[in-house]
Each structure stands twice: as C-alpha cells, then as structure tokens.
Scaffold this motif. Sequence first.
Motif, PDB file in Angstrom:
ATOM      1  N   CYS A 176      10.623 -50.580   8.315  1.00 23.51           N
ATOM      2  CA  CYS A 176      10.907 -51.297   7.069  1.00 23.51           C
ATOM      3  C   CYS A 176      11.403 -50.369   5.951  1.00 23.51           C
ATOM      4  CB  CYS A 176       9.663 -52.040   6.594  1.00 23.51           C
ATOM      5  SG  CYS A 176       8.420 -50.962   5.817  1.00 23.51           S
ATOM      6  N   LYS A 177      11.907 -51.004   4.915  1.00 30.27           N
ATOM      7  CA  LYS A 177      12.257 -50.322   3.666  1.00 30.27           C
ATOM      8  C   LYS A 177      11.482 -50.958   2.519  1.00 30.27           C
ATOM      9  CE  LYS A 177      16.903 -49.214   5.340  1.00 30.27           C
ATOM     10  NZ  LYS A 177      18.368 -49.449   5.149  1.00 30.27           N
ATOM     11  N   SER A 178      10.268 -51.366   2.819  1.00 30.42           N
ATOM     12  CA  SER A 178       9.406 -51.980   1.816  1.00 30.42           C
ATOM     13  C   SER A 178       9.097 -50.993   0.693  1.00 30.42           C
ATOM     14  CB  SER A 178       8.092 -52.421   2.470  1.00 30.42           C
ATOM     15  OG  SER A 178       7.105 -52.695   1.506  1.00 30.42           O
ATOM     16  N   PRO A 179       8.985 -51.473  -0.557  1.00 34.81           N
ATOM     17  CA  PRO A 179       8.594 -50.584  -1.659  1.00 34.81           C
ATOM     18  C   PRO A 179       7.255 -49.894  -1.410  1.00 34.81           C
ATOM     19  CG  PRO A 179       9.413 -52.669  -2.521  1.00 34.81           C
ATOM     20  CD  PRO A 179       9.279 -52.841  -1.035  1.00 34.81           C
ATOM     21  N   ASP A 180       6.417 -50.505  -0.572  1.00 36.68           N
ATOM     22  CA  ASP A 180       5.102 -49.941  -0.276  1.00 36.68           C
ATOM     23  C   ASP A 180       5.094 -49.031   0.946  1.00 36.68           C
ATOM     24  OD1 ASP A 180       3.695 -50.988  -2.374  1.00 36.68           O
ATOM     25  OD2 ASP A 180       2.814 -52.650  -1.258  1.00 36.68           O
ATOM     26  N   THR A 181       6.229 -48.856   1.589  1.00 37.07           N
ATOM     27  CA  THR A 181       6.228 -48.090   2.840  1.00 37.07           C
ATOM     28  C   THR A 181       5.605 -46.707   2.682  1.00 37.07           C
ATOM     29  OG1 THR A 181       7.582 -47.265   4.660  1.00 37.07           O
ATOM     30  CG2 THR A 181       8.571 -47.169   2.471  1.00 37.07           C
ATOM     31  N   ILE A 182       4.832 -46.318   3.682  1.00 37.18           N
ATOM     32  CA  ILE A 182       4.268 -44.963   3.670  1.00 37.18           C
ATOM     33  C   ILE A 182       5.010 -44.068   4.665  1.00 37.18           C
ATOM     34  CG2 ILE A 182       1.983 -45.659   2.892  1.00 37.18           C
ATOM     35  CD1 ILE A 182       1.020 -45.510   5.767  1.00 37.18           C
ATOM     36  N   CYS A 183       6.033 -44.615   5.290  1.00 40.89           N
ATOM     37  CA  CYS A 183       6.848 -43.840   6.232  1.00 40.89           C
ATOM     38  C   CYS A 183       8.105 -43.321   5.531  1.00 40.89           C
ATOM     39  CB  CYS A 183       7.215 -44.686   7.442  1.00 40.89           C
ATOM     40  SG  CYS A 183       5.779 -45.213   8.402  1.00 40.89           S
ATOM     41  N   CYS A 184       7.893 -42.535   4.494  1.00 36.82           N
ATOM     42  CA  CYS A 184       9.020 -42.021   3.700  1.00 36.82           C
ATOM     43  C   CYS A 184       9.513 -40.681   4.212  1.00 36.82           C
ATOM     44  CB  CYS A 184       8.608 -41.888   2.234  1.00 36.82           C
ATOM     45  SG  CYS A 184       8.147 -43.447   1.453  1.00 36.82           S
ATOM     46  N   GLN A 185       8.572 -39.822   4.605  1.00 34.56           N
ATOM     47  CA  GLN A 185       8.930 -38.502   5.112  1.00 34.56           C
ATOM     48  C   GLN A 185       8.248 -38.272   6.455  1.00 34.56           C
ATOM     49  OE1 GLN A 185       7.639 -38.675   1.859  1.00 34.56           O
ATOM     50  NE2 GLN A 185       9.638 -38.623   0.868  1.00 34.56           N
ATOM     51  N   PHE A 186       8.978 -37.685   7.393  1.00 33.07           N
ATOM     52  CA  PHE A 186       8.452 -37.327   8.706  1.00 33.07           C
ATOM     53  C   PHE A 186       8.512 -35.800   8.829  1.00 33.07           C
ATOM     54  CE2 PHE A 186       9.635 -41.648   9.061  1.00 33.07           C
ATOM     55  CZ  PHE A 186       8.952 -42.215  10.121  1.00 33.07           C
ATOM     56  N   LEU A 187       7.385 -35.201   9.169  1.00 31.67           N
ATOM     57  CA  LEU A 187       7.340 -33.754   9.374  1.00 31.67           C
ATOM     58  C   LEU A 187       7.011 -33.470  10.837  1.00 31.67           C
ATOM     59  CD1 LEU A 187       7.324 -30.826   8.270  1.00 31.67           C
ATOM     60  CD2 LEU A 187       4.860 -31.114   7.902  1.00 31.67           C
ATOM     61  N   ILE A 188       7.900 -32.767  11.505  1.00 30.02           N
ATOM     62  CA  ILE A 188       7.655 -32.306  12.872  1.00 30.02           C
ATOM     63  C   ILE A 188       7.460 -30.795  12.816  1.00 30.02           C
ATOM     64  CG2 ILE A 188       8.617 -32.055  15.188  1.00 30.02           C
ATOM     65  CD1 ILE A 188      10.184 -34.642  14.691  1.00 30.02           C
ATOM     66  N   THR A 189       6.271 -30.359  13.135  1.00 30.42           N
ATOM     67  CA  THR A 189       5.956 -28.931  13.096  1.00 30.42           C
ATOM     68  C   THR A 189       5.990 -28.400  14.525  1.00 30.42           C
ATOM     69  OG1 THR A 189       4.518 -29.299  11.176  1.00 30.42           O
ATOM     70  CG2 THR A 189       4.293 -27.196  12.341  1.00 30.42           C
ATOM     71  N   ARG A 190       7.028 -27.644  14.844  1.00 30.00           N
ATOM     72  CA  ARG A 190       7.220 -27.142  16.213  1.00 30.00           C
ATOM     73  C   ARG A 190       7.082 -25.628  16.309  1.00 30.00           C
ATOM     74  NH1 ARG A 190      11.739 -24.628  17.165  1.00 30.00           N
ATOM     75  NH2 ARG A 190      11.459 -24.901  19.418  1.00 30.00           N
ATOM     76  N   PHE A 191       7.043 -24.940  15.154  1.00 29.69           N
ATOM     77  CA  PHE A 191       6.908 -23.479  15.162  1.00 29.69           C
ATOM     78  C   PHE A 191       6.518 -23.032  13.761  1.00 29.69           C
ATOM     79  CE2 PHE A 191       8.100 -19.017  15.319  1.00 29.69           C
ATOM     80  CZ  PHE A 191       7.813 -18.670  16.631  1.00 29.69           C
TER      81      PHE A 191
END
Length: 209
Positions: A176-191
Amino acid sequence: MDKNIFHRNELLAQKVIKGLQSRNMSGYYAEDRAAALNIALGLIGEGSSVTMGGALSVSEIGLTDAVKAGNYRFIDRDKFTDKREAYLQAYDADVFLASANAITEDGIMVNIDGNANRVSAMAYGPKKLVLIVGMNKVCPDLDTAMKRARNVAAPINAQRFGLSTPCAKTGSCMDCKSPDTICCQFLITRFSRQAGRVHVILVNDSLGF
C-alpha cells in the motif's frame, strides 16, 4: 521446550552465526532469555551511552529494564518531547539496541521502518549494535525473509500501533501507499565494513514479531 526443537535451534543458530561471521558481524547463541541478557550486558559495558529502537525482543529478555536500572546513560526517547532530538542523539550513542524483522540462515538481516530512525541508526551512527533476535525470525533465504518482514512483522506492528493500513485489516501486505504505512524504508544488512560493530544474539525462544 522439546529437546529435539532445542537441538534443531542450536544447530540452525550455528549456521546463522557462521553466515554472520562471513559478513564481518558477530553472532552468539543463547539457550534462553536469561542467557541472552547476560551476553548482551557483557557486550554493552558499564558506563556506555545506550539507546534503542522500538524492539519488543529487547524488552522481552529484560534488557531494557536492566539498562535503565544499571550503570549506563540510557537515552530514553519516551522522555523526550522532541522525538527528533532523541533520534539524533541515538546516532552518537555507544550502543544501539534493536532486533531484526527477519534474518536468513546465511546471516542477512531485513528490517522495515516507518520513520527510518531505527534503520538509519542500524546502518550508520552508533558505535555498536546489539541485536536480540528470536529463532522464530530465521528464514531460509532473502526472499522468505522479505516476505516474513512484510507479511508477519509489518501487519502485527500496524495493528499494535492502531494504524489504519490495509495489512492491519487483512493480515497481509497489500503493497500500500497508505498515509499510515510503516513500510517506508527497507534495510538489508548483508555486510559490515566496521569489524566489531554488529553483534547478533540468537535466542532459543520466540521473541517479537
């Protein structure tokens, strides 16, 4: 806990720890919450400035209370009227406490954030990260880790915070692109380029979401 599950978790944790080590990060296996607390306190060191993201796993092993009661300078964001000031102070802390939404068997971590204060501090800033991760968050690969973060952690957290997102109503990610979305940033830590910065404590328990 059934001894077969216990043994399986220990073997799986050792696999994850080897993966972390290959990525310049440190891993530890704790047989229970008390052991996880002891490992964490040993890593933090008395007198350190300490802060944290909103990680239930940290509280569930008693680490939040132990830091507040111990000989540490705890930067408690709940006591700040200006949350931005608390977030900025976190970048200069000695230790940042957090968890992971998911971790792969070969040591890659996935985290999703709404405000980005948590993932940005994990990526850069605090001198040391101490992450408390239950074995329930271990996934076979990056694809399943992303799916876990989006379809398990995010919907539960959206419900926990009373947010009006599609996932809070359906229980699964709707991209979604809901104003309440908590999926704004994705961090993948691989090293980690900084040896000795990232420490992951794998706990033989189900912690957080």
